[in-house]
Design a protein around this motif. Structure first.
Motif, PDB file in Angstrom:
ATOM      1  N   GLU A 122       8.234 -12.659 -34.282  1.00 17.97           N
ATOM      2  CA  GLU A 122       6.775 -13.396 -34.184  1.00 17.97           C
ATOM      3  C   GLU A 122       6.309 -13.337 -35.448  1.00 17.97           C
ATOM      4  OE1 GLU A 122       5.650 -14.970 -32.304  1.00 17.97           O
ATOM      5  OE2 GLU A 122       5.815 -14.347 -30.461  1.00 17.97           O
ATOM      6  N   GLY A 123       6.810 -11.637 -36.267  1.00 18.75           N
ATOM      7  CA  GLY A 123       6.082 -11.905 -37.721  1.00 18.75           C
ATOM      8  C   GLY A 123       6.410 -13.011 -38.769  1.00 18.75           C
ATOM      9  N   ALA A 124       8.215 -12.374 -38.674  1.00 17.10           N
ATOM     10  CA  ALA A 124       8.929 -13.531 -39.299  1.00 17.10           C
ATOM     11  C   ALA A 124       9.317 -14.557 -39.461  1.00 17.10           C
ATOM     12  CB  ALA A 124      10.403 -12.170 -38.828  1.00 17.10           C
ATOM     13  N   ALA A 125       8.563 -14.814 -37.461  1.00 16.38           N
ATOM     14  CA  ALA A 125       8.255 -16.373 -37.495  1.00 16.38           C
ATOM     15  C   ALA A 125       7.016 -16.907 -38.013  1.00 16.38           C
ATOM     16  CB  ALA A 125       8.218 -17.015 -35.549  1.00 16.38           C
ATOM     17  N   VAL A 126       6.290 -16.271 -38.120  1.00 13.36           N
ATOM     18  CA  VAL A 126       5.067 -16.302 -39.000  1.00 13.36           C
ATOM     19  C   VAL A 126       5.016 -16.689 -40.557  1.00 13.36           C
ATOM     20  CG1 VAL A 126       2.341 -15.987 -39.860  1.00 13.36           C
ATOM     21  CG2 VAL A 126       3.220 -16.009 -37.264  1.00 13.36           C
ATOM     22  N   VAL A 326      13.082  -5.896 -42.828  1.00 10.52           N
ATOM     23  CA  VAL A 326      12.654  -7.067 -41.439  1.00 10.52           C
ATOM     24  C   VAL A 326      12.561  -8.385 -41.867  1.00 10.52           C
ATOM     25  CG1 VAL A 326      11.288  -7.755 -39.399  1.00 10.52           C
ATOM     26  CG2 VAL A 326      12.049  -5.451 -40.362  1.00 10.52           C
ATOM     27  N   SER A 327      11.910  -8.721 -42.996  1.00 12.46           N
ATOM     28  CA  SER A 327      11.220 -10.026 -43.645  1.00 12.46           C
ATOM     29  C   SER A 327      12.735 -11.103 -43.890  1.00 12.46           C
ATOM     30  CB  SER A 327      10.088  -9.836 -44.501  1.00 12.46           C
ATOM     31  OG  SER A 327       9.889 -11.724 -45.009  1.00 12.46           O
ATOM     32  N   ALA A 328      13.753  -9.459 -44.515  1.00 15.81           N
ATOM     33  CA  ALA A 328      15.066 -10.363 -45.355  1.00 15.81           C
ATOM     34  C   ALA A 328      15.895 -10.477 -44.076  1.00 15.81           C
ATOM     35  CB  ALA A 328      14.955  -9.415 -46.088  1.00 15.81           C
ATOM     36  N   ALA A 329      16.066  -9.901 -43.164  1.00 15.55           N
ATOM     37  CA  ALA A 329      16.954 -10.590 -42.525  1.00 15.55           C
ATOM     38  C   ALA A 329      16.719 -11.772 -41.223  1.00 15.55           C
ATOM     39  CB  ALA A 329      16.787  -9.076 -41.197  1.00 15.55           C
ATOM     40  N   GLY A 330      15.001 -11.918 -41.866  1.00 10.64           N
ATOM     41  CA  GLY A 330      14.726 -13.439 -41.301  1.00 10.64           C
ATOM     42  C   GLY A 330      15.486 -14.607 -41.380  1.00 10.64           C
ATOM     43  N   ASP A 331      15.131 -14.256 -42.578  1.00 11.85           N
ATOM     44  CA  ASP A 331      16.162 -15.726 -43.458  1.00 11.85           C
ATOM     45  C   ASP A 331      17.292 -16.310 -43.475  1.00 11.85           C
ATOM     46  OD1 ASP A 331      14.343 -15.588 -44.885  1.00 11.85           O
ATOM     47  OD2 ASP A 331      15.102 -14.574 -46.689  1.00 11.85           O
ATOM     48  N   HIS A 332      17.587 -16.512 -42.254  1.00 11.00           N
ATOM     49  CA  HIS A 332      19.101 -17.339 -41.761  1.00 11.00           C
ATOM     50  C   HIS A 332      18.456 -18.403 -41.278  1.00 11.00           C
ATOM     51  CE1 HIS A 332      22.634 -17.575 -39.223  1.00 11.00           C
ATOM     52  NE2 HIS A 332      22.900 -17.178 -40.511  1.00 11.00           N
ATOM     53  N   PRO A 333      19.096 -19.288 -40.716  1.00  7.56           N
ATOM     54  CA  PRO A 333      18.574 -21.034 -40.547  1.00  7.56           C
ATOM     55  C   PRO A 333      19.392 -20.991 -38.454  1.00  7.56           C
ATOM     56  CG  PRO A 333      20.968 -20.786 -41.944  1.00  7.56           C
ATOM     57  CD  PRO A 333      20.408 -19.611 -42.289  1.00  7.56           C
ATOM     58  N   THR A 334      20.211 -19.791 -38.449  1.00  6.32           N
ATOM     59  CA  THR A 334      20.271 -19.906 -36.634  1.00  6.32           C
ATOM     60  C   THR A 334      20.101 -19.195 -35.998  1.00  6.32           C
ATOM     61  OG1 THR A 334      22.238 -19.503 -37.065  1.00  6.32           O
ATOM     62  CG2 THR A 334      21.466 -22.034 -36.956  1.00  6.32           C
ATOM     63  N   ALA A 336      17.992 -16.505 -37.157  1.00  2.91           N
ATOM     64  CA  ALA A 336      16.800 -15.033 -37.457  1.00  2.91           C
ATOM     65  C   ALA A 336      16.395 -14.200 -36.637  1.00  2.91           C
ATOM     66  CB  ALA A 336      15.697 -16.043 -37.585  1.00  2.91           C
ATOM     67  N   ALA A 337      15.685 -14.827 -35.053  1.00  2.94           N
ATOM     68  CA  ALA A 337      15.013 -13.795 -34.115  1.00  2.94           C
ATOM     69  C   ALA A 337      16.000 -12.803 -33.766  1.00  2.94           C
ATOM     70  CB  ALA A 337      14.565 -14.576 -32.376  1.00  2.94           C
ATOM     71  N   ALA A 338      17.373 -13.560 -33.484  1.00  7.97           N
ATOM     72  CA  ALA A 338      18.738 -11.963 -33.322  1.00  7.97           C
ATOM     73  C   ALA A 338      18.792 -11.317 -34.758  1.00  7.97           C
ATOM     74  CB  ALA A 338      20.022 -12.573 -33.215  1.00  7.97           C
ATOM     75  N   ARG A 339      18.126 -11.257 -35.824  1.00  4.80           N
ATOM     76  CA  ARG A 339      19.287 -10.812 -36.796  1.00  4.80           C
ATOM     77  C   ARG A 339      17.608  -9.581 -37.119  1.00  4.80           C
ATOM     78  NH1 ARG A 339      22.478 -12.593 -41.173  1.00  4.80           N
ATOM     79  NH2 ARG A 339      20.639 -11.669 -43.183  1.00  4.80           N
ATOM     80  N   VAL A 340      16.732 -10.254 -36.797  1.00  3.47           N
ATOM     81  CA  VAL A 340      15.689  -9.704 -37.050  1.00  3.47           C
ATOM     82  C   VAL A 340      15.219  -8.501 -35.666  1.00  3.47           C
ATOM     83  CG1 VAL A 340      12.613  -9.532 -36.432  1.00  3.47           C
ATOM     84  CG2 VAL A 340      13.965 -11.283 -38.273  1.00  3.47           C
ATOM     85  N   ALA A 341      15.915  -9.177 -34.846  1.00  2.00           N
ATOM     86  CA  ALA A 341      15.969  -7.870 -33.602  1.00  2.00           C
ATOM     87  C   ALA A 341      16.246  -6.807 -33.397  1.00  2.00           C
ATOM     88  CB  ALA A 341      16.509  -8.156 -32.025  1.00  2.00           C
ATOM     89  N   ALA A 342      17.952  -6.881 -34.236  1.00  2.46           N
ATOM     90  CA  ALA A 342      19.363  -6.077 -34.737  1.00  2.46           C
ATOM     91  C   ALA A 342      18.378  -5.494 -36.083  1.00  2.46           C
ATOM     92  CB  ALA A 342      20.351  -6.625 -35.001  1.00  2.46           C
ATOM     93  N   VAL A 343      17.722  -5.063 -36.977  1.00  2.00           N
ATOM     94  CA  VAL A 343      17.321  -4.634 -38.102  1.00  2.00           C
ATOM     95  C   VAL A 343      15.993  -4.241 -37.704  1.00  2.00           C
ATOM     96  CG1 VAL A 343      15.779  -4.561 -40.344  1.00  2.00           C
ATOM     97  CG2 VAL A 343      18.737  -6.218 -39.855  1.00  2.00           C
ATOM     98  N   SER A 344      15.109  -4.273 -36.449  1.00  2.00           N
ATOM     99  CA  SER A 344      13.718  -3.599 -36.092  1.00  2.00           C
ATOM    100  C   SER A 344      14.542  -2.647 -35.541  1.00  2.00           C
ATOM    101  CB  SER A 344      13.014  -4.898 -35.322  1.00  2.00           C
ATOM    102  OG  SER A 344      12.527  -5.694 -36.613  1.00  2.00           O
TER     103      SER A 344
END
Length: 406
Positions: A122-126, A326-334, A336-344
């Motif tokens: 959620e934070g990465a989405a904000v 985690v913020s850097a992991a979310g820098d992806h056009p498609t 993002a959520a899966a990458r943030v979840a994986a890194v978290s």
């Protein structure tokens, strides 16, 4: 920032503050719980294993749950488990039933793991919606909550306030903050309704593993492992390191940890302007070097005062590692959520599982020298910081608006 996004961000901050208060409240009352159960320290260790087991289960389940049901629903489930867990722990302590406390801690840990990974998404989405750092302050609210909870726990312990009522009141606080958060969070964040054809992202374990094919994400994962390990090592070992390594009193050891926690809080709450001005890579590189310097002084300091002062550098240096990666992991056009979840998930795994393993090495060389492992890891994180990308304020927001609220 539109009104929906403003409420969204504020609700995330409020809940993380409450969650940190809840975690520290439990930690502060651990001796009272042990006395209430009338068990040995070894038996209490087995009871505490419920928290670790539940936390890892929640962390591992959170990513797939977000992909299937969305962040808001996953957070709602986490809040229910956290509140139920605290109430069960309170009841088990009052009834002197160790098995009940074990079960309550498993529920509490599972809820914390589920909700925290979902909150990172959620934070990465904000951040994507507004184009400015949010995750450092989000984690800073949790750290601030741990300071508040620790101080509250110390005060209530000194006043001989019943632990059952204490945990019940904290459960009510988290229930209120969680309700506020769920009502303000938009529907569907992170939900994977239709994976792109040929992406190989399906649900379950396969979908979680797919994102690790990206070399940059692997490097980001190494950074989060190292920085989370540095934070977890302090949480698990810093008071004992001061007591055994510098022959200070247990109270002084606890106060040293409070200094570390306050430094973490300050670094996270004040880190946003530095990230906007200098970018992620430079900030994490400097942070890693700062943490390494603090650890080096803690290891070799000739006096406990110098070692205690160096924990400020350790805390400041470790503070931004987790949220920025985690913020850097979310820098992806498609993805993002899966990458943030994986890194978290990787970061929380390192935070929960890695530091306890240091105890085996400490049996042979002592805790002070054992911290050289942590020092080497944060130095490695500093060396790899270029993988995080710039992440400056001037970058355009990656989505135009928040998801539709329901």
């Amino acid at each position: 920032m539109d009104a929906v996004t403003r409420r969204w961000r504020a609700a995330l901050f409020l809940f993380m503050l409450a969650a940190g208060t809840g975690m520290a409240s439990w930690v502060a009352r651990t001796p009272a719980v042990r006395d209430g159960l009338d068990v040995s320290t070894g038996a209490m260790g087995l009871v505490l294993f419920g928290l670790s087991t539940g936390s890892m289960a929640g962390v591992m389940a959170s990513g797939p749950l977000v992909r299937r049901h969305g962040g808001r629903t996953t957070i709602l489930g986490g809040v229910v488990l956290i509140v139920a867990g605290l109430l069960v722990v309170a009841a088990g302590t009052a009834l002197s039933l160790a098995a009940v406390v074990f079960g309550g801690l498993a529920l509490f840990g599972g809820g914390m793991g589920m909700s925290e990974v979902a909150f990172n998404i959620e934070g990465a989405a904000v951040e994507s919606a507004i184009g400015r750092p949010v995750l450092p302050v989000l984690h800073g609210c949790f750290s601030l909550g741990t300071v508040v909870g620790a101080l509250l726990g110390m005060a209530l312990t000194a006043a001989a306030f019943p632990v059952g009522w204490h945990l019940t009141l904290v459960a009510g606080l988290i229930a209120a903050a969680g309700t506020r958060a769920v009502l303000a969070i938009p529907h569907g964040t992170g939900k994977d309704d239709a994976p792109a054809a040929g992406s190989g992202q399906g649900g379950g374990l396969r979908g979680q593993l797919h994102v690790w094919r990206d070399r940059q994400l692997v490097l980001i994962g190494v950074i989060v492992l190292a920085m989370a390990f540095a934070e977890g090592a302090a949480n698990d070992w810093l008071p004992l390191l001061m007591v055994d390594g510098y022959d200070v009193s247990p109270t002084a050891g606890s106060l040293t940890f409070l200094v570390f926690a306050a430094s973490m809080t300050l670094g996270r709450l004040a880190g946003g302007p530095f990230l906007e001005r200098f970018g992620r890579a430079k900030v994490v590189r400097i942070s890693g070097l700062t943490a390494a310097l603090g650890l080096a002084v803690v290891i070799v300091a000739p006096s406990p005062v110098m070692a205690g002062a160096a924990t400020v550098l350790w805390g400041l240096g470790a503070s931004l590692g987790f949220p920025v990666t985690v913020s850097a992991a979310g820098d992806h056009p498609t993805d993002a959520a899966a990458r943030v979840a994986a890194v978290s998930t990787a970061g929380y795994g390192a935070f929960l599982v890695g530091p306890p393993a240091l105890g085996f090495l400490a049996d042979h060389i002592g805790l002070r020298l054992t911290m050289t492992v942590v020092l080497a890891l944060v130095a490695l994180a500093a060396a790899l910081a270029g993988a995080l990308g710039p992440g400056r304020e001037g970058d355009e927001p990656r989505v135009a608006a928040a998801p539709d609220a329901v």
